[in-house]
Write a protein that holds these residues in place. Structure first.
Motif, PDB file in Angstrom:
ATOM      1  N   UNK A 149       0.858  -1.182   0.000  1.00 44.73           N
ATOM      2  CA  UNK A 149       0.000   0.000   0.000  1.00 44.73           C
ATOM      3  C   UNK A 149       0.890   1.226   0.000  1.00 44.73           C
ATOM      4  N   UNK A 150       0.703   2.091  -0.975  1.00 49.23           N
ATOM      5  CA  UNK A 150       1.447   3.349  -1.033  1.00 49.23           C
ATOM      6  C   UNK A 150       0.520   4.439  -0.515  1.00 49.23           C
ATOM      7  N   UNK A 151       0.889   5.024   0.610  1.00 46.70           N
ATOM      8  CA  UNK A 151       0.058   6.044   1.247  1.00 46.70           C
ATOM      9  C   UNK A 151      -0.444   5.571   2.593  1.00 46.70           C
ATOM     10  N   UNK A 152      -0.171   6.355   3.638  1.00 47.22           N
ATOM     11  CA  UNK A 152      -0.533   5.954   4.999  1.00 47.22           C
ATOM     12  C   UNK A 152      -1.413   7.002   5.661  1.00 47.22           C
ATOM     13  N   UNK A 210       4.856   5.449   3.208  1.00 48.77           N
ATOM     14  CA  UNK A 210       4.388   6.824   3.089  1.00 48.77           C
ATOM     15  C   UNK A 210       5.596   7.750   3.015  1.00 48.77           C
ATOM     16  N   UNK A 211       5.479   8.764   2.179  1.00 51.09           N
ATOM     17  CA  UNK A 211       6.585   9.701   1.966  1.00 51.09           C
ATOM     18  C   UNK A 211       6.972  10.432   3.243  1.00 51.09           C
ATOM     19  N   UNK A 234      -3.064   9.803  -2.311  1.00 50.74           N
ATOM     20  CA  UNK A 234      -3.555  11.164  -2.398  1.00 50.74           C
ATOM     21  C   UNK A 234      -3.761  11.708  -3.797  1.00 50.74           C
ATOM     22  N   UNK A 235      -4.109  12.985  -3.823  1.00 53.25           N
ATOM     23  CA  UNK A 235      -4.521  13.635  -5.065  1.00 53.25           C
ATOM     24  C   UNK A 235      -3.445  13.617  -6.135  1.00 53.25           C
TER      25      UNK A 235
END
Length: 540
Positions: free
Chosen positions: A11-14, A36-37, A176-177
């Motif tokens: 999963x990319x994004x936390x 997450x970045x 995200x967006x």
């Protein structure tokens, strides 16, 4: 897949969507890595509303009681004109189909902290913050994601030089967006045409301060459209639309913030938590799935906030994906099950975006003459009410008119209090999450043939009867409908038995118990599940 170096899901994004999906999959035992970045969770408020359906999901995640402590039931949602005459009232405090009020207000950092603690407590979930995805490649049986490590130096994300590559059977972009995953998968956004800049202000009133404001309100004042809502227990939020002559820099000066707040609150009785200008957009990914890559949350959709459904829609994405990936990863269903993800989620989210845009177009009127016409129409009762919240219109639902009641398929199912053998509880506590076969005034097991029994055993479905008649209850088999909601639901739709999916949407329903095997056969066909009816006894 036997290679132990290949994860089940990356999963990319936390944010809340990535966190919740990690929990859904981790509780099922899947090997999940979340990246997450940002090295830490975002500490400031954003979303403030979740609805009854999402509260039911929180209970399924095992955090329902904890969420109760950081949220409050919603009040009446009111829209006022410039003279504070009521234009619209939407009763978010009313009893919902899900056993509780329609909506709740909360503080997002508190919710994310709950998610974070839960996700990191699951042994099969690895959470790696401070890692930015830089490359994504799909192969026949897995994906590869390359990431680079970063840290915050004087407020700027800075690469450390460390990299890693991970492999997984599926990759979910919840980033995200500006989603890297969406762009890497070559998926375009459709712009639905809404764009407005709003200054969003969160503050915390001092101890004992009671503000003279509507609990949840839209002040449709053409001189300055304004939103006022709770930001969860102990917090308040204001949102002010940027007027055509104002610059973004002007709107974000501290003195401007307090000038706008001055009619309701001052620096003497409250503390600013944060303020920032957000551009409210209406964007929708054209497809949410490409091979082994899937999108969820803001990576797939963005909407104006006037229905409070941005985060809710993302959490629905994760909840919908979780049971699909579960069946695929177990080998019960093929990867083709992901083909119905977009046809289900996209139309529902599109309907929510359209309703949010319609609400925004009412709120965001800055021309006095146009606002006067709007006010006259609402005050005269010439404007129809908002449509009901949309269900599913396509995807994995039964539309076989020859035996099923088509209008029930895709509806959110009812939920309420039941009694089983003298003990009262939530229905969801009485039956583990999964596919449910629920019959009115009967035990559905009595109407299953061998093929139907084998199918239900294969997908781990549960069966139960429910009744409002105490004389018909059977401990563990026919539960007492304490709420009365199930009786009303079945009566309203003229059905006797329904199949409810793990995400609480109705797969299909029939008028006659004798049609239940056909309904189950249709479910097996749509899932791509093959069973040997002769193995039913062993499977049971």
């Amino acid at each position: 897949m036997t290679d132990q170096n290949i994860l089940d899901v990356v999963i990319v994004g936390y944010g809340p969507v990535g966190q919740s999906l990690a929990i859904h999959l981790g509780e099922r035992g899947y090997r999940v890595a979340v990246f997450d970045r940002w090295p830490a969770l975002y500490p400031l408020p954003r979303a403030v509303f979740h609805d009854h359906e999402i509260r039911r999901v929180f209970h399924a995640m095992g955090i329902g009681k904890d969420v109760e402590k950081i949220s409050q039931p919603s009040a009446m949602y009111q829209w006022f004109n410039a003279d504070w005459k009521t234009l619209v009232e939407i009763d978010w405090s009313a009893e919902s189909i899900s056993d509780g009020p329609v909506g709740y207000l909360f503080n997002q950092p508190s919710l994310e902290a709950l998610f974070d603690s839960k996700a990191k407590s699951l042994p099969s979930v690895s959470v790696q913050q401070g890692w930015e995805a830089t490359a994504l490649h799909q192969h026949a049986d897995h994906c590869e994601v390359t990431l680079r490590k970063g840290s915050m130096i004087e407020g700027v994300w800075t690469p450390t030089g460390e990299t890693q590559t991970v492999r997984a059977r599926y990759v979910v972009g919840a980033d995200g967006a500006n989603s890297f995953v969406r762009k890497s998968a070559g998926i375009a956004f459709e712009d639905l045409g809404f764009q407005e800049d709003w200054l969003v202000i969160d503050l915390k009133p001092n101890e004992g301060v009671k503000l003279d404001v509507p609990d949840i309100g839209q002040w449709c004042n053409p001189a300055r459209p304004t939103t006022m809502v709770p930001g969860g227990p102990g917090y308040r939020r204001w949102e002010f639309m940027r007027l055509p002559h104002e610059t973004l820099d002007e709107l974000q000066k501290p003195e401007k913030v307090w000038e706008l707040l001055q009619p309701w609150v001052t620096p003497e009785n409250a503390t600013l938590v944060r303020y920032a200008v957000y551009t409210f957009r209406s964007l929708l990914a054209q497809n949410w799935h490409n091979g082994r890559v899937v999108l969820a949350g803001d990576a797939a959709h963005q909407m104006p906030p006037f229905m409070g459904q941005g985060m809710c829609s993302g959490l629905r994405d994760a909840w919908n994906l979780a049971w699909r990936l579960d069946l695929i990863l177990k080998g019960i269903a093929s990867s083709n099950l992901l083909e119905s993800y977009t046809p289900e989620r996209r139309p529902q989210v599109r309907a929510v975006i359209d309703a949010s845009i319609a609400m925004g177009q009412v709120v965001c009127i800055s021309d006095p003459e146009e606002a006067a016409r709007r006010d006259a129409a609402y005050l005269a009762g010439d404007v129809p009410p908002l449509p009901p919240f949309p269900g599913l219109t396509d995807g994995l639902i039964c539309t076989q008119k020859n035996f099923a009641v088509e209008a029930v398929a895709g509806l959110l199912s009812v939920h309420g209090q039941i009694e089983n053998d003298g003990e009262e509880m939530r229905f969801d506590n009485a039956m583990p999450n999964g596919f449910h076969v629920i019959a009115l005034d009967a035990d559905p097991e009595s109407y299953l043939d061998a093929a139907a029994q084998a199918t239900l055993a294969r997908i781990g479905a549960q069966t139960a009867g429910i009744t409002a008649d105490t004389s018909k209850t059977v401990a563990g088999r026919i539960l007492l409908d304490k709420s009365g909601k199930y009786q009303r639901f079945f009566d309203e739709h003229g059905v006797r038995v329904m199949i409810v999916r793990p995400d609480y949407y109705v797969f299909g329903a029939v008028k006659k118990l004798s049609d239940l095997p056909a309904l189950i056969a249709d479910l097996a066909s749509r899932l791509g599940v093959e069973v040997d009816a002769g193995q039913e006894t062993a499977a049971a």
